[in-house]
Each structure stands twice: as structure tokens, then as C-alpha cells.
Design a protein around this motif. Sequence first.
Motif, PDB file in Angstrom:
ATOM      1  N   GLY A  58      14.418 -12.328  36.873  1.00 26.52           N
ATOM      2  CA  GLY A  58      13.293 -11.634  37.499  1.00 26.52           C
ATOM      3  C   GLY A  58      11.955 -12.272  37.204  1.00 26.52           C
ATOM      4  O   GLY A  58      10.905 -11.681  37.475  1.00 26.52           O
ATOM      5  N   ALA A  62       8.059 -10.909  38.342  1.00 25.47           N
ATOM      6  CA  ALA A  62       7.309 -10.182  37.318  1.00 25.47           C
ATOM      7  C   ALA A  62       5.890  -9.860  37.765  1.00 25.47           C
ATOM      8  O   ALA A  62       5.382  -8.761  37.526  1.00 25.47           O
ATOM      9  CB  ALA A  62       7.297 -10.983  36.018  1.00 25.47           C
ATOM     10  N   ASP A  65       3.957  -7.526  43.576  1.00 27.45           N
ATOM     11  CA  ASP A  65       3.786  -6.083  43.793  1.00 27.45           C
ATOM     12  C   ASP A  65       5.033  -5.511  44.451  1.00 27.45           C
ATOM     13  O   ASP A  65       5.994  -6.226  44.771  1.00 27.45           O
ATOM     14  CB  ASP A  65       2.541  -5.800  44.635  1.00 27.45           C
ATOM     15  N   ALA A  66       5.020  -4.205  44.670  1.00 30.50           N
ATOM     16  CA  ALA A  66       6.201  -3.528  45.200  1.00 30.50           C
ATOM     17  C   ALA A  66       6.593  -4.071  46.568  1.00 30.50           C
ATOM     18  O   ALA A  66       7.781  -4.266  46.847  1.00 30.50           O
ATOM     19  CB  ALA A  66       5.944  -2.026  45.279  1.00 30.50           C
ATOM     20  N   ARG A  69       8.349  -7.430  46.279  1.00 26.49           N
ATOM     21  CA  ARG A  69       9.705  -7.285  45.743  1.00 26.49           C
ATOM     22  C   ARG A  69      10.665  -6.802  46.828  1.00 26.49           C
ATOM     23  O   ARG A  69      11.808  -7.252  46.906  1.00 26.49           O
ATOM     24  CB  ARG A  69       9.695  -6.323  44.556  1.00 26.49           C
ATOM     25  N   ARG A  70      10.182  -5.878  47.685  1.00 27.69           N
ATOM     26  CA  ARG A  70      11.026  -5.443  48.799  1.00 27.69           C
ATOM     27  C   ARG A  70      11.286  -6.600  49.759  1.00 27.69           C
ATOM     28  O   ARG A  70      12.410  -6.750  50.271  1.00 27.69           O
ATOM     29  CB  ARG A  70      10.376  -4.270  49.539  1.00 27.69           C
ATOM     30  N   LEU A  92      12.150  -8.498  32.655  1.00 29.15           N
ATOM     31  CA  LEU A  92      12.087  -7.121  33.139  1.00 29.15           C
ATOM     32  C   LEU A  92      12.826  -6.218  32.158  1.00 29.15           C
ATOM     33  O   LEU A  92      14.007  -6.442  31.861  1.00 29.15           O
ATOM     34  CB  LEU A  92      12.730  -7.004  34.526  1.00 29.15           C
ATOM     35  N   GLU A  94      13.320  -2.873  32.653  1.00 33.14           N
ATOM     36  CA  GLU A  94      14.126  -2.008  33.493  1.00 33.14           C
ATOM     37  C   GLU A  94      14.091  -2.540  34.917  1.00 33.14           C
ATOM     38  O   GLU A  94      13.191  -3.294  35.298  1.00 33.14           O
ATOM     39  CB  GLU A  94      13.619  -0.560  33.458  1.00 33.14           C
ATOM     40  N   PRO A  96      13.144  -2.651  38.581  1.00 33.82           N
ATOM     41  CA  PRO A  96      12.089  -2.035  39.394  1.00 33.82           C
ATOM     42  C   PRO A  96      12.674  -1.140  40.487  1.00 33.82           C
ATOM     43  O   PRO A  96      13.678  -1.499  41.119  1.00 33.82           O
ATOM     44  CB  PRO A  96      11.365  -3.246  40.000  1.00 33.82           C
ATOM     45  N   TYR A  97      12.043  -0.003  40.712  1.00 37.89           N
ATOM     46  CA  TYR A  97      12.549   0.963  41.690  1.00 37.89           C
ATOM     47  C   TYR A  97      12.684   0.336  43.062  1.00 37.89           C
ATOM     48  O   TYR A  97      13.681   0.569  43.769  1.00 37.89           O
ATOM     49  CB  TYR A  97      11.614   2.182  41.755  1.00 37.89           C
ATOM     50  N   GLU A  98      11.713  -0.451  43.478  1.00 33.51           N
ATOM     51  CA  GLU A  98      11.723  -1.001  44.830  1.00 33.51           C
ATOM     52  C   GLU A  98      12.895  -1.963  45.062  1.00 33.51           C
ATOM     53  O   GLU A  98      13.410  -2.065  46.171  1.00 33.51           O
ATOM     54  CB  GLU A  98      10.399  -1.700  45.163  1.00 33.51           C
TER      55      GLU A  98
END
Length: 416
Positions: A58, A62, A65-66, A69-70, A92, A94, A96-98
Amino acid sequence: MAALTLREILSFDILGEAAPEILCGGKGLDRPVRWVHSSEIYEIGPLLSGGELLLTTGLGLAGADAGARRHYVRELAERGVAGIAVELGRTLMEMPYELVDESRRRGLPLVALRAVVPFIRIAEAANTAIVTQSLTDRPHPAHDRDGRVAALLVELAEGTVLSQRDVLARARALDFAVDRTHRLVGVAATGPAASAVLDRAADLLGGRLLRAAVPDGSVAALLSIPPRVNGAVDAVRAAQGAVVAAAGEAAAGAALTVALGPAAPGEAAWSRWGESLREARTTLTLALSVPVAEPHCCEGALVTSSRALALERQLVGDGLTPASRDRMAHLVTRALGPLLEWEAAHPSDLVRTLEVHLRNGCSPTRTAALLHVGRQSLYQRLERIESLLGLPVGEAEAHAELLLACCAHRLLRAGD
């Protein structure tokens, strides 16, 4: 056979060390994996051709932005990658949510690796398996099949195979389907008739055989034995009997030496099968270099097992050293000194008689038969032995030391 899937690759032992956790995309785990690739480049998508499992820490994400990453996940999904595996804990902490959400939207398997394993080790192991699998799918001449059998047996013995799935898949491709109710026995053999004798032994047992010549010049094999062959539950003894019978049929004679490892359940992990092969190989080396403890059968052919040479293997280990020789010599002198002094002055066979007697549960009938002497002659030898040692040879407390000393004496004489 089909190409390796993402599910199969994630089951490899090397991936298990990385503690993989499937976060989403579980329905895509049966996708074929064309290659395993690692990269920290954010713009890696256009450089891929599809079917890859991508490994990353990752690092390229790092500072993104979100939205970026998407975009990273969308681009990989559009390229048709088989999945993404992200190492957590360094770049990383954890996932990332995205990344999770976009992978879920795209049906793309996303795997968190929660323990650090160098990507080069993962890629090397997985890509080797992928190449091996692709070669397995092609028609092969007989000699190339022998090479694949030899490779599998050597990797099992050396503990370098990838996983249970890998072993079972390769075995099936070689027409060696492992029955979970069978017992597997590793075999190491040498002699011109070795392959033919092992083939015949498998027929006599009603079992299956996977064998090949290996680089050290011997024949290695896995023998799959049905439960309760001829009413016997001891797979090693059943295998030994079948090999003896086959050797007798082939008149193999003194040119044949066969060593059997311990039996392992067909349902056991591949490491147990490898252990049996490894012990068979060690036992064969000893059988070829150390005089046997007692007479054997079938026209001079030697068929033995790792348990029959358990004392020898424990005493010798990886080889005799000056220190181990000194320890063994001290044991021999302490336990057998009076017998050795007698034998030096009087032609006799007392030490060998003692070892055969101890190895056969101190049974006079069995000992006399093996030594080809009459019961009365044996009793006279045993009386002489007990008189010289000053104790009954059948005494439980003395049994272990005397047997160990007899074995050490034979090993030392073979090394002189």
C-alpha cells in the motif's frame, strides 16, 4: 486439470504464514490466477494484462485520498486482475474503507495479509506452482512423467512442497489418487530389480505405487496400502512381507536393498508423508553401510525398515563424529567389556548372539532359528554370556543398555 485458482493459492503454506483474511469478493476466489506480481506503483493497472494476484504494502496508496484509492481499485478490476492482497502493519495499519467498499462493488477479491512474509517468497512459490500446473495440463512423454514423479518425491522428502492441495493435485495428475483410508509408506531402494520388485509388491498388496529414480541413484516411492491387508493392520509389516515375496519371485538376490519408512495415514498432512520418505532414505543409507543385526531372508536381498534400524539411526544421526565414536566406545566397553575380552581370546560369537537374542524378546526359539543353531548350543552361549556379564540377559533394567551397546559395537566395527 484446470489452472490454479485464487482459493488454491491462498491455501499454500507460504500464504498461511502471512495470515490472510478475505475482506470481500469471496465469490471470486475460484478465478484462475495467471501470475503473482508485487508492486507499489499507484499506476500499475495499465501495466497488467489480467489474471494476476497483485501483492502490495500500500506504499503507493499511503498519500492518496479516498477518490484516488477508489480509482486504483476500479482500474485493477477493469484490467481483470484475479485479486489484491495488501500487507498490513507497515505502510497501512488497517485496510482503508474505500478499498474495501470499492472492491466489494466490483466483486474483486481483497485480501489482508496480517503477518509479514517477503513478497519474493510468496511470488516465487506461487509462480513455480502456476508454471508446474501449466506443464501438468499438457501431454507428457513417459520419461517426463518420471521426472515429475521424482520432483514430487524429492520435494516431499526435503519439505519444500507448497501445500497439501499442491501435493494432492500433483499426485492426481500422476494417477496416484490418495485414499484417506489407506496408509502411506515411504520407500527407498537400490538394485537393478528395485523398480520391478516394488511394482509387484504393490500388486500383491492391492495398493498403489508412486515411484521414480532420484538423483542419488536410488529408487524412491510412496506405497499406498489398503487397511487390513490379509487381515494385518501393521502396514509396514505388510509392505515388508510383500516386498520379500516380490523379491523372491524376481530372484533379486543380494543386489536388492529396500528400506521402508513409518506408515502415515492417507488423510495425514504431506509433512508426514515426507517424513516417511526421509526416514526410508536414511535407513537405506545405513542398511548399505552397516552389517545387519541378524540374518535376513529371500536369497540375500535385504528388506528392512526405519523401526528395525531405529537404534542405528539414533546412534549415528547425521554421521559418526569423533565425539560420538568416543561416547559409543565408552558404552561398549562398560557394558560388553567382559564379552569382548573373551571373544579376543576364544573364537566365538557371543556379542552377536546377545544382540539377536535381545532384539527378539529373549525368545530362545526365535534366536536359535535366526542363528541356525540348536537350542542346546544357544543355551550354552547364553550361560557363558550371563557368567561373563554377571547378570541375567533378560533382566529388564539391563536390556536397554545391553542392546544399545551391541548395536554401537556393530556400528563402530563397520566404521573401522
